[in-house]
Motif scaffolding. Structure first.
Motif, PDB file in Angstrom:
ATOM      1  N   LYS A 260     121.556  53.284 -21.070  1.00 42.83           N
ATOM      2  CA  LYS A 260     122.276  53.854 -22.265  1.00 42.83           C
ATOM      3  C   LYS A 260     121.595  53.301 -23.562  1.00 42.83           C
ATOM      4  CE  LYS A 260     126.569  54.528 -20.235  1.00 42.83           C
ATOM      5  NZ  LYS A 260     128.273  54.175 -20.246  1.00 42.83           N
TER       6      LYS A 260
ATOM      7  N   ARG B  55     118.513  55.614 -24.238  1.00 42.37           N
ATOM      8  CA  ARG B  55     118.713  57.012 -24.754  1.00 42.37           C
ATOM      9  C   ARG B  55     119.053  56.809 -26.181  1.00 42.37           C
ATOM     10  NH1 ARG B  55     121.926  57.723 -20.045  1.00 42.37           N
ATOM     11  NH2 ARG B  55     123.983  57.258 -20.986  1.00 42.37           N
ATOM     12  N   ALA B  56     119.688  55.829 -26.635  1.00 42.33           N
ATOM     13  CA  ALA B  56     120.048  55.615 -28.001  1.00 42.33           C
ATOM     14  C   ALA B  56     118.562  55.388 -28.612  1.00 42.33           C
ATOM     15  CB  ALA B  56     120.706  54.348 -28.220  1.00 42.33           C
TER      16      ALA B  56
ATOM     17  N   ARG C 220     115.727  56.376 -27.723  1.00 41.10           N
ATOM     18  CA  ARG C 220     115.016  57.444 -27.932  1.00 41.10           C
ATOM     19  C   ARG C 220     115.352  58.423 -28.884  1.00 41.10           C
ATOM     20  NH1 ARG C 220     114.803  56.480 -22.299  1.00 41.10           N
ATOM     21  NH2 ARG C 220     116.701  57.760 -21.749  1.00 41.10           N
ATOM     22  N   TYR C 221     116.718  58.679 -28.992  1.00 41.97           N
ATOM     23  CA  TYR C 221     117.335  59.419 -29.951  1.00 41.97           C
ATOM     24  C   TYR C 221     117.031  59.155 -31.427  1.00 41.97           C
ATOM     25  CZ  TYR C 221     120.484  62.748 -32.001  1.00 41.97           C
ATOM     26  OH  TYR C 221     121.130  63.832 -33.117  1.00 41.97           O
TER      27      TYR C 221
ATOM     28  N   HIS D 107     114.657  61.266 -34.238  1.00 41.44           N
ATOM     29  CA  HIS D 107     115.507  61.851 -35.157  1.00 41.44           C
ATOM     30  C   HIS D 107     115.396  61.057 -36.426  1.00 41.44           C
ATOM     31  CE1 HIS D 107     116.980  65.343 -32.658  1.00 41.44           C
ATOM     32  NE2 HIS D 107     116.950  64.509 -31.960  1.00 41.44           N
TER      33      HIS D 107
ATOM     34  N   GLU E 281     126.748  59.293 -34.369  1.00 40.06           N
ATOM     35  CA  GLU E 281     126.035  60.406 -33.620  1.00 40.06           C
ATOM     36  C   GLU E 281     125.306  59.674 -32.493  1.00 40.06           C
ATOM     37  OE1 GLU E 281     122.420  63.397 -35.217  1.00 40.06           O
ATOM     38  OE2 GLU E 281     123.670  62.351 -36.685  1.00 40.06           O
ATOM     39  N   VAL E 282     124.374  58.530 -32.963  1.00 39.95           N
ATOM     40  CA  VAL E 282     123.774  57.851 -31.809  1.00 39.95           C
ATOM     41  C   VAL E 282     124.484  57.198 -30.796  1.00 39.95           C
ATOM     42  CG1 VAL E 282     121.975  55.906 -31.580  1.00 39.95           C
ATOM     43  CG2 VAL E 282     122.070  57.114 -33.762  1.00 39.95           C
TER      44      VAL E 282
ATOM     45  N   ALA F  52     127.102  58.423 -29.674  1.00 35.27           N
ATOM     46  CA  ALA F  52     127.816  59.684 -28.662  1.00 35.27           C
ATOM     47  C   ALA F  52     126.432  60.080 -27.826  1.00 35.27           C
ATOM     48  CB  ALA F  52     128.002  60.908 -29.602  1.00 35.27           C
ATOM     49  N   ARG F  53     125.134  60.082 -28.331  1.00 32.33           N
ATOM     50  CA  ARG F  53     124.072  60.481 -27.413  1.00 32.33           C
ATOM     51  C   ARG F  53     123.970  59.342 -26.472  1.00 32.33           C
ATOM     52  NH1 ARG F  53     121.710  65.539 -27.778  1.00 32.33           N
ATOM     53  NH2 ARG F  53     122.262  66.349 -30.007  1.00 32.33           N
ATOM     54  N   ALA F  54     124.408  58.192 -26.508  1.00 31.69           N
ATOM     55  CA  ALA F  54     124.057  57.296 -25.422  1.00 31.69           C
ATOM     56  C   ALA F  54     125.476  56.795 -24.799  1.00 31.69           C
ATOM     57  CB  ALA F  54     123.672  55.780 -26.362  1.00 31.69           C
ATOM     58  N   GLU F  55     126.278  57.775 -24.927  1.00 35.82           N
ATOM     59  CA  GLU F  55     127.663  57.756 -24.250  1.00 35.82           C
ATOM     60  C   GLU F  55     128.378  56.429 -24.169  1.00 35.82           C
ATOM     61  OE1 GLU F  55     126.874  58.671 -20.339  1.00 35.82           O
ATOM     62  OE2 GLU F  55     126.456  61.029 -20.833  1.00 35.82           O
TER      63      GLU F  55
END
Length: 260
Positions: free
Chosen positions: A146, A149-150, A152-153, A157, A166-167, A169-172
């Motif tokens: 997770k 993922r954060a 990388r996002y 961006h 926002e970050v 949410a992308r990482a759950e």
């Protein structure tokens, strides 16, 4: 027993593809390197390295001047260091560097440039592998994925307006949990990570392109040129124009080549 080893490499714009038995950490000192590892497109630059798994076919190229610290990690050496579980989890993906790890990378590169011995190279290589592995170990269970993922996002961006929510949410993850994870593993915050990436990219563009300073500021996510100037002066004590002049004065005659 096979041991870790360390080298400084410079890569060319020519796309080279190969494979090797050992794992390999590619950590940026300056510039950017594009890699394709097992069909996955990755980029080593700024505060992001790449861990190439052993036996994986990979291709790489760098069109601009660059310098990377490359650590060869045979499987036996990874097991001896206690880093094998981390390498297995992280292999084939990006490796996040916080400010302290980035300083270690630069310090090791300076030592190698000064002609460090084989024994010193191994000591630096082991220290860097252990540092990265132990920081990753602070994130239990599924959290490394997770966090990845954060990161990388944020990497993709950072030039856009970003919020912690926002970050997260992308990482759950919840924003609070993400904040805790960044503090525990990387010793920083989401906002600080975004600021570091923006400044690293702006510094790279100032050093290696002739783009206008105002355009660079906008491309990297700053509201205007004055915001970039304040950030650069606060972090490095120089203005964008002064950094560009110094980079041009130190620029080599042409790009080098290296192996991967």
């Amino acid at each position: 027993m096979a041991e870790v080893d360390l080298s400084v490499q410079r890569y060319s714009a020519e796309v080279i593809a190969h494979r090797h038995a050992h794992h390999q950490l590619v950590l940026p000192v300056e510039g950017a390197l594009s890699l394709s590892v097992g069909g996955r497109e990755l980029r080593a630059a700024g505060l992001s390295g790449v861990l190439v798994p052993g036996e994986a076919r990979h291709a790489f190229a760098a069109p601009d001047p660059n310098r990377f610290l490359v650590i060869d990690v045979p499987l036996a050496a990874a097991e001896s260091l206690g880093a094998a579980p981390w390498i297995e989890r992280a292999a084939g993906g990006p490796i996040a560097l916080d400010g302290a790890a980035a300083l270690l990378v630069r310090a090791a590169a300076v030592e190698l440039d000064a002609g460090g011995s084989a024994a010193l190279r191994r000591q630096w290589a082991g220290l860097l592998v252990l540092t990265l592995a132990e920081r990753a170990a602070r994130a239990p269970g599924r959290e490394p994925a997770k966090l990845g993922r954060a990161l990388r996002y944020i990497e993709e961006h950072a030039h856009e307006p970003l919020t912690v929510a926002e970050v997260a949410a992308r990482a759950e993850l919840s924003p609070g949990h993400l904040h805790h994870l960044f503090r525990a593993v990387l010793g920083t915050t989401v906002q600080e990570r975004v600021a570091e990436l923006r400044l690293a990219r702006a510094t790279e563009l100032l050093s290696r392109t002739d783009l206008g300073i105002a355009e660079i500021a906008l491309r990297c996510g700053y509201a205007d040129q004055s915001c970039l100037t304040r950030s650069l002066r606060r972090r490095h004590g120089v203005t964008p124009a002064a950094l560009r002049r110094a980079a041009r004065a130190a620029r080599p005659a042409g790009p080098g080549r290296g192996g991967g």
